[in-house]
Scaffold this motif. Structure first.
Motif: not given
Ligand SMILES: Nc1nc2c(ncn2[C@@H]2O[C@H](COP(=O)(O)OP(=O)(O)OP(=O)(O)O)[C@@H](O)[C@H]2O)c(=O)[nH]1
Ligand SMILES: [Mg+2]
Length: 301
Positions: A129-140, A100-104
């Motif tokens: 694509k976690i380079d496109l999102i703030p690290k804090s969003k990954i856990l959510a 999945v694309d984390s940025s969309i």
């Protein structure tokens, strides 16, 4: 057998398919693991149209990856062929990666989950694509996906920068079976040179054209042969479109567009084959080819 310290570690080998919505980065990840471009990549959705094999050779494991077309609304003709190709690939695998694309927004992934539900294989979720999102969003994101399907592992990565890709690789190796290397050490893919050349040309078409053009084009190689006297590979290629107006766009003003596409493709094909290329391209109109089973077969889908 690979030797680690004094202990013999059994060699592992397996088939891993990567499925997901279009444009999530499946082909980018395969190319990274193979260490070579075996599958074309563009910023446009629905780039991959076939099952593409790419092989990772490690010291203690070999993984044959299947790249697949993005799964979207099945529709008819070419779209349906692409979705079927992706879904059928699952059956030939030891492990499935759902990307999945984390940025969309991810709501379209429900359709994919529906298809993997009956599968008894281990399934990983790869959040790309976690380079496109703030690290804090990954856990959510992990929390969100965890409730949707019993994934064996959920691994956030960036296929582009390589972040966390070695973790993903190590985890995959834990899950694949003990077995021999099925492919010799210098094999990166099972593609023919003809197919690879056609794909490179299609990649340039997709990169340089806009709106509907990338989706209405197909490429096939009519002839590809080495002229031993000059040591030049001669390629005769056909680009298929659906309408006369599309043919005009591809050829461009005084042939400028086709020239640009051909030049760029030629450079990549020369790099791939290590020989000079002479390429002739014809643009042909086959009305509605994407929805005609006979045309699809003729074109190679
Ligand atoms: N920023 C960023 N871009 C990425 C990453 N992975 C892939 N991309 C970009 O996303 C676009 C699509 O990549 P592809 O590898 O073609 O995606 P795909 O899933 O194979 O797409 P289809 O073949 O259409 O299903 C390209 O522009 C890639 O450069 C990533 O980790 N980060
Ligand atoms: Mg792809």
């Amino acid at each position: 057998m690979a030797i680690q310290g004094d202990e013999k570690v059994p060699f592992k080998s397996g088939f891993v398919s990567i499925i997901g919505q279009p444009n999530t980065g499946k082909s980018t990840l395969i190319n990274r693991f193979v260490g070579k471009k075996v599958s074309i990549v563009t910023p446009k959705a629905q780039t991959t149209r076939n099952r593409i094999l790419g092989i990772f050779h490690g010291d203690s494991a070999q993984i044959a990856f299947f790249d697949t077309p993005g799964i979207c609304n099945p529709g008819r003709g070419l779209d349906r062929h692409m979705v079927n190709t992706a879904l059928m690939t699952i059956a030939d695998s030891d492990l499935v990666l759902v990307m999945v694309d984390s940025s969309i927004d991810s709501s379209g992934d429900e359709a994919i989950i529906k298809h993997i539900k009956p599968v008894s294989l281990p399934v990983f979720l790869v959040i790309n694509k976690i380079d496109l999102i703030p690290k804090s969003k990954i856990l959510a994101l992990i929390a969100l996906y965890k409730d949707r399907f019993p994934y064996k592992e959920i691994i956030p990565i960036s296929a582009l920068t390589g972040e966390n890709c070695s973790d993903l690789l190590e985890t995959m190796i834990r899950y694949i079976p003990i077995g021999p290397a099925y492919f010799s050490g210098d094999t990166a893919t099972d593609q023919t040179e003809r197919f690879a050349a056609a794909e490179i040309l299609r990649e340039k078409l997709m990169l340089f054209t806009r709106q509907e053009i990338p989706y209405v084009c197909a490429v096939f190689i009519d002839d590809m042969s080495l002229d031993t006297k000059s040591d030049i590979i001669r390629i005769m290629a056909t680009i298929v479109v659906e309408k006369k107006s599309q043919k005009g766009i591809i050829i461009g003003n005084r042939g400028q567009m086709l020239k640009k596409i051909a030049q760029s493709a030629r450079m990549d094909i020369e790099a791939l084959l290590g020989k000079h290329i002479y390429m002739e391209i014809w643009v042909k109109v086959i009305e509605n080819w994407r929805n005609n089973e006979h045309d699809l077969k003729q074109i190679g889908y």
